[in-house]
Design an enzyme around this catalytic site. Structure first.
Site, PDB file in Angstrom:
ATOM      1  N   ASN A 278       9.710   2.134 -23.110  1.00 38.27           N
ATOM      2  CA  ASN A 278      10.308   3.459 -22.918  1.00 38.27           C
ATOM      3  C   ASN A 278       9.227   4.547 -22.981  1.00 38.27           C
ATOM      4  OD1 ASN A 278      12.965   3.932 -22.398  1.00 38.27           O
ATOM      5  ND2 ASN A 278      13.637   3.863 -24.526  1.00 38.27           N
TER       6      ASN A 278
ATOM      7  N   VAL B 255       0.881  -1.165   0.000  1.00 37.11           N
ATOM      8  CA  VAL B 255       0.000   0.000   0.000  1.00 37.11           C
ATOM      9  C   VAL B 255       0.919   1.216   0.000  1.00 37.11           C
ATOM     10  CG1 VAL B 255      -1.775   1.251   1.263  1.00 37.11           C
ATOM     11  CG2 VAL B 255      -1.789  -1.256   1.227  1.00 37.11           C
TER      12      VAL B 255
ATOM     13  N   ASP C 135       8.474   0.121 -12.998  1.00 37.98           N
ATOM     14  CA  ASP C 135       7.465  -0.946 -13.067  1.00 37.98           C
ATOM     15  C   ASP C 135       6.597  -0.801 -14.317  1.00 37.98           C
ATOM     16  OD1 ASP C 135       8.433  -1.795 -10.603  1.00 37.98           O
ATOM     17  OD2 ASP C 135       7.034  -0.496  -9.519  1.00 37.98           O
TER      18      ASP C 135
END
Ligand code: RIB
Length: 310
Positions: free
Chosen positions: A276, A11, A252
């Site tokens: 990218n 979280v 990520d």
């Protein structure tokens, strides 16, 4: 099923600060956002939003955060059968983002520390149906090693994002990966080599490749990405310039997009180019998962990636 993410969820408790407090000092921050995060979850959500079928193997705690995290995976279309509840706190990540959009992150792994080799065994039949296994380092290292072995034993390519940087990671145990995708700090830690110049980075990436990793993709932030492969490929991908507001979770976003395009097309260069662009787009918005757009929005901005979720 396209992708199995075996990894963390957290979280995110994000404070937008004007500066870090000194020792003993209390200061006020102008803004705060709470959201679903964790490197594994972020990568899974980015991939799912871009059109991949994703299975998530992770552990949540037995607290007020758990159901919200599960519901977040579910509403993003992720297979939640292997999101396991544990007698622990959920993972949480206090994050501090400064006015230059730089971030500092503390992770409290909580239930993520309980994701075990046995959990992989229990999900084995479904993981075996996936085209790619995606891993990070916010779960026990032994579980990461077992997942790499599982991929090798079952002929499933494995992508390891060695984040956050882990000094005790043993290269020998992850060198069977099809892809290792570190940033510069992680690359340096993995290889024990300096990364102070372009040449240093290339040499360190080459050392990883020479150790047996099929593809090494180094994410270079504002300087783009570098790909070295066993067949001698060495390609630099230029950055996509945007006005950054919050870079948290950009790595990520890169992995989630790369994984999706790779499983859909098998084209590594195309997957890096798309990743990218997707990562650069994410830093123009605040938050981690809240900054990830879906396939429709992404291809509206960049029509050249229109086929990625098909
Ligand atoms: O990569 C960003 C992520 O790192 C955040 O979502 C936070 O939870 C930490 O895991």
């Amino acid at each position: 099923m396209d992708i199995a993410v075996i990894g963390s969820n957290m979280v995110d408790l994000i404070a937008y600060i004007t500066r870090m407090p000194a020792e003993g000092e209390t200061i006020e921050a102008p803004d705060f956002k709470m959201g679903c995060g964790g490197k594994g979850a972020n990568q899974a959500i980015a991939a799912a939003r871009l059109g991949a079928d994703v299975l998530m193997l992770t552990r949540v705690g037995n607290d007020i955060f758990a159901d919200n995290t599960i519901e977040n995976f579910r509403k993003n279309g992720i297979d939640t059968r292997y999101i396991l509840k544990s007698p622990a706190s959920s993972g949480v990540a206090p994050i501090f983002v400064d006015p230059e959009s730089h971030n500092s992150i503390i992770i409290v792994k909580g239930a993520n520390n309980l994701l075990s080799v046995e959990d992989i065994r229990a999900a084995a039949d479904d993981i075996r149906r996936c085209k790619l296994i995606v891993l990070q380092l916010e779960i026990p290292t032994e579980t990461v090693y077992a997942a790499v072995r599982f991929g090798a034993d079952n002929g499933i390519p494995v992508l390891l994002n060695p984040a956050p940087a882990q000094p005790d990671l043993v290269l020998e145990k992850v060198k069977a990966c099809e892809f290792i995708v570190p940033n510069e700090t992680e690359l340096s830690l993995l290889t024990g080599m300096p990364v102070d110049s372009e040449d240093d980075i290339k040499n360190a990436a080459a050392a990883l490749r020479d150790a047996g990793v099929k593809n090494v993709i180094v994410t270079l932030g504002k300087r783009g990405a570098l790909w070295l492969a066993q067949d001698g490929t060495e390609q630099h991908f230029p950055p996509v310039n945007v006005a950054a507001r919050d870079t948290t979770g950009a790595g990520d976003a890169f992995i989630g997009c790369f994984a999706t395009v790779y499983v859909k097309t098998g084209d590594v260069a195309r997957a890096i180019t798309a990743a990218n662009h997707y990562a650069a787009d994410s830093v123009t918005r605040l938050g981690t998962q809240t900054s990830y757009i879906d396939r429709e929005a992404f291809t509206r901005i960049y029509p050249e990636f229109a086929q990625i979720g098909e």
